[in-house]
Scaffold this motif. Sequence first.
Motif, mmCIF file in Angstrom:
data_model
loop_
_atom_site.group_PDB
_atom_site.id
_atom_site.type_symbol
_atom_site.label_atom_id
_atom_site.label_comp_id
_atom_site.label_asym_id
_atom_site.label_seq_id
_atom_site.Cartn_x
_atom_site.Cartn_y
_atom_site.Cartn_z
ATOM 1 N N THR A 18 0.823 -1.219 0.000
ATOM 2 C CA THR A 18 0.000 0.000 0.000
ATOM 3 C C THR A 18 0.854 1.266 0.000
ATOM 4 O OG1 THR A 18 -0.188 -0.147 2.422
ATOM 5 C CG2 THR A 18 -1.972 -1.082 1.107
ATOM 6 N N PHE A 43 -5.518 3.482 -0.654
ATOM 7 C CA PHE A 43 -6.350 4.310 0.209
ATOM 8 C C PHE A 43 -5.581 5.588 0.536
ATOM 9 C CE2 PHE A 43 -7.161 -0.166 1.214
ATOM 10 C CZ PHE A 43 -8.513 -0.244 0.908
ATOM 11 N N LEU A 70 -5.215 5.566 5.964
ATOM 12 C CA LEU A 70 -4.661 4.212 6.030
ATOM 13 C C LEU A 70 -3.860 4.006 7.314
ATOM 14 C CD1 LEU A 70 -4.204 1.512 4.519
ATOM 15 C CD2 LEU A 70 -2.113 2.523 3.595
#
Length: 328
Positions: A131, A137, A142
């Motif tokens: 990520t 996100f 996040l």
Amino acid sequence: MHRSVLRILSALLLIGAVATALLYRDQLDIAALETWVNGAGAAAPLIFIGLYALATVLFLPGAVLTLAGGALFGPLWGTLYNLLGATLGATLAFLIARHLAGDWVQTRAKGLIARLIQGVEAEGWRFVAFTRLVPLFPFNLLNYALGLTRIRVLPYLLASLIFMLPGALAYTYLGFVGREAMAGSEGLIRNGLIALALLAAVAFLPRLITRLRQRPMLPVEELKRRLDTGDQDLLVLDVRTPEDFVGDQGHLAEAVNIPLEHLPDQIEALESNLERPIALICRTDRRSAQAAALLAGRGFAQVQVIQGGMTAWRAHGWPVEQAHAQAN
């Protein structure tokens, strides 16, 4: 009881601070910030790192501060200070979320949410790394969301520090180039080209990481073996059209049909399978390969294409069904 009240008050205080910061974020004066930091002397790096961390906790845009870091400290030290500030802020938000609501979420999460949390926890630092390189996100949100899982602090911190480096370097250098442009530097063209190259590299990273996450094709013989042994964890996903699914080739009894064209709309329904082995099958393996790229790009960790698809399965004379199977 006292601890619960204290946590509720702390959460309300945090919400108030975030709301205030967001309300006045348009008044963030980068020029005044640069003047203030420049006047701090030897303490300037520490002040900047602290401000960056605080901005991260309060949901303020980090990109603006990253550009400012490049303008203030240059590409090398600016990258270091930006990276330290972002990592410190991300870790603080992670710890705040864990302290205020981690236990509450863990004891009350049910169904899809519980399975999603378990999948993220099973992936651990690899999910954090993914990520950071391929933002799925918003960064600030996040950080808090990951604090609600049982991912350990040290792996979270190290994965954030290491895998945020490419983006930090690119945007810091862009801030440095902006300062050089304002100063009329002779090396502006060279520095600008370097900045563009770094941004291009960062833009290419999501595709690279997606490819790295894709596993080699699964031979149809291995699929047959796993199905014969009753592998309950394996999800067989048939991405052909509904007409092909019940057509001449038939389908596997264990298969769930989600056509490739509908897969983007079904991603949320599949998120409980983030860490589950998924075998993708179609007539050959072309549609399955497209589906694998899509799922890998959305964080699914164990996706494999069945080599040769239903054509290879039928070539062995193994049993198929024609009755329609509904997706779960």
